[in-house]
Every structure is written in structure tokens, then in C-alpha cells.
Design a protein around this motif. Structure first.
Motif, short mmCIF file in Angstrom:
data_model
loop_
_atom_site.label_atom_id
_atom_site.label_comp_id
_atom_site.label_asym_id
_atom_site.label_seq_id
_atom_site.Cartn_x
_atom_site.Cartn_y
_atom_site.Cartn_z
N LEU A 69 23.13 69.71 -68.65
CA LEU A 69 22.72 70.44 -70.06
C LEU A 69 22.20 71.49 -70.92
N TYR A 70 21.50 72.60 -69.01
CA TYR A 70 20.93 73.35 -69.41
C TYR A 70 21.32 74.39 -68.22
N ASP A 71 20.51 74.58 -66.98
CA ASP A 71 21.05 75.25 -65.78
C ASP A 71 20.07 74.35 -64.99
N ILE A 72 20.06 74.83 -63.87
CA ILE A 72 19.56 75.04 -62.25
C ILE A 72 18.31 74.97 -62.78
N GLY A 107 10.32 75.12 -56.99
CA GLY A 107 8.74 75.91 -57.39
C GLY A 107 8.85 77.34 -57.64
N ALA A 108 9.94 77.67 -56.25
CA ALA A 108 10.45 78.98 -55.58
C ALA A 108 11.43 79.51 -56.30
N THR A 109 12.63 78.11 -56.73
CA THR A 109 13.50 78.50 -57.48
C THR A 109 13.56 79.19 -58.49
N ILE A 110 12.55 78.35 -59.09
CA ILE A 110 11.99 78.52 -61.04
C ILE A 110 11.60 79.85 -61.06
N VAL A 111 9.81 80.37 -59.97
CA VAL A 111 10.03 81.25 -59.80
C VAL A 111 10.25 82.82 -59.71
N LEU A 112 11.17 82.33 -58.43
CA LEU A 112 11.90 83.96 -57.48
C LEU A 112 13.37 83.42 -58.74
N HIS A 113 13.70 82.47 -59.55
CA HIS A 113 14.82 82.77 -59.95
C HIS A 113 16.27 82.74 -59.32
N VAL A 137 16.02 74.45 -65.20
CA VAL A 137 15.58 73.86 -65.81
C VAL A 137 15.64 72.41 -65.39
N ALA A 138 16.74 72.15 -64.25
CA ALA A 138 16.76 70.92 -63.23
C ALA A 138 15.57 70.71 -62.72
N ALA A 139 15.96 71.86 -61.62
CA ALA A 139 15.00 72.26 -60.64
C ALA A 139 13.35 71.61 -61.17
N GLY A 140 12.91 72.64 -62.47
CA GLY A 140 11.95 72.14 -62.55
C GLY A 140 11.63 70.11 -63.98
N VAL A 141 12.79 69.67 -63.84
CA VAL A 141 12.62 68.17 -64.73
C VAL A 141 12.55 67.48 -62.38
N VAL A 142 13.20 67.40 -62.10
CA VAL A 142 13.27 67.21 -60.93
C VAL A 142 11.67 67.22 -60.41
N ILE A 143 10.71 68.34 -60.05
CA ILE A 143 9.72 68.54 -60.00
C ILE A 143 8.99 67.55 -60.62
#
Length: 178
Positions: A19-22, A63-69, A24-30
Motif C-alpha cells: 500500500l505504501y513503501d518499504i 529503525g536504521a532503514t527509516i532514519v537512514l532511508h 512505512v512497512a519497516a515502521g509497521v513491522v516495528i
């Protein structure tokens, strides 16, 4: 129901990715994994060590995925978890009185010690192999294909492995247990 509960974060990860992207998915799985561990704690007053390790890795790598994109962090998490499982199984061949697989299954199955050790070795090698397969997929396929592999391919490999294991174990099961 227990299996569905264990796949809850993975399913939500897949849906969020589609529905969104990797990111958002990383945040959802956390969040989903945090909720899963909290629920387990409140329901049983105990959380397995590997669940804590998985949660920690999801928080750090997600978290690293989200913060460091950078999506590579979340992709590496699968291999790290699989390798840790594999090393735990292989290490239990030498540490402790019984290998992990015997500790988990001995209440429902009686096998000779040599078979337990062989079965444990197979599990260890399986997990390590899946970790390396993940590395191959993450470097040779796009993110959409990797997410599909993680969501459906890894569980599919696990089901296939369990079926092959059942064939291996069939000859050791008593007629009374069949």
C-alpha cells in the motif's frame, strides 16, 4: 491460530509495503512486533529469548532503514535472524545435554540420540541456508520481489523443509504413534 499470530508482523509488513513503501512497512513491522511481544508478555508473563532478539533486531534494523532511508538494513535483518537461529541449533550440538530440536520435540516424539542430533544439524543447516538465500535474493532481485520472497518464499521453504523432515522421521515413529 498460534501460527497466524507469529506471522502477524510479516503479514502487516507485506500489506504496508504494497500500500505504501518499504519505509512505512519497516515502521509497521516495528510496531506490530512490539505489540506481539507485549501481548505475549501480558498473556504468558514470559517472552522467549529469540523473540527478544528478533524484536531488538527489528527495532535496530527497521529503525536504521527509516532514519537512514536505506532499505538494505531491513533486508539484512532476515539473514541475521536466520543465521542466529542456525548457530543456536548448531551450537546446541555441543553445548548442553540435548540439542535444541530434542528439547522442543521430545515430549511428542521418541527418537534415538543420533537421530535427534542429525535432525538438529538439519535444522541448523536449513536456517543458515535460508540466510544465504536471502542474501542472494536481496542482491539479485528488486525490493518488490524480495518482499514477496520474505513473505511467501521463506515460509514456503519452511513448509517444504518440515514435509521433508516428516518423511525422514516416518521410519522412526512407532506403529502406536502413527
Amino acid at each position: 491460530m498460534k501460527q497466524l499470530f507469529e506471522f502477524f508482523p510479516i503479514i502487516l509488513f507485506f500489506i504496508a509495503f504494497k500500500l505504501y513503501d518499504i519505509y512505512v512497512a519497516a515502521g509497521v513491522v516495528i510496531v506490530a512486533t512490539l505489540l506481539q511481544v507485549a501481548y505475549t508478555w501480558f498473556r504468558h508473563r514470559k517472552v522467549e529469548t529469540m523473540q527478544w532478539i528478533t524484536l531488538g533486531l527489528i527495532i535496530v534494523m527497521g529503525g536504521a532503514t527509516i532514519v537512514l532511508h536505506d532499505e538494505q538494513f531491513i533486508k539484512w535483518k532476515l539473514s541475521i535472524i536466520e543465521w542466529l537461529f542456525g548457530l543456536a541449533f548448531l551450537g546446541s550440538q555441543f553445548i548442553g545435554k540435548k540439542p535444541f530440536v530434542e528439547r522442543m520435540m521430545s515430549k511428542s516424539l521418541t527418537l534415538p540420540s543420533s537421530v535427534w542430533r542429525r535432525l538438529n544439524l538439519m535444522w541448523g543447516c536449513f536456517f543458515i541456508s535460508v540466510g544465504f538465500i536471502n542474501v542472494y535474493v536481496m542482491f539479485h532481485y528488486n525490493t518488490d520481489q524480495w518482499v514477496t520472497f520474505k513473505t511467501f518464499g521463506v515460509p514456503g521453504l519452511m513448509i517444504l523443509f518440515i514435509l521433508l523432515q516428516m518423511v525422514f522421521l516416518y521410519k522412526y515413529i512407532d506403529e502406536t504413534e502413527k
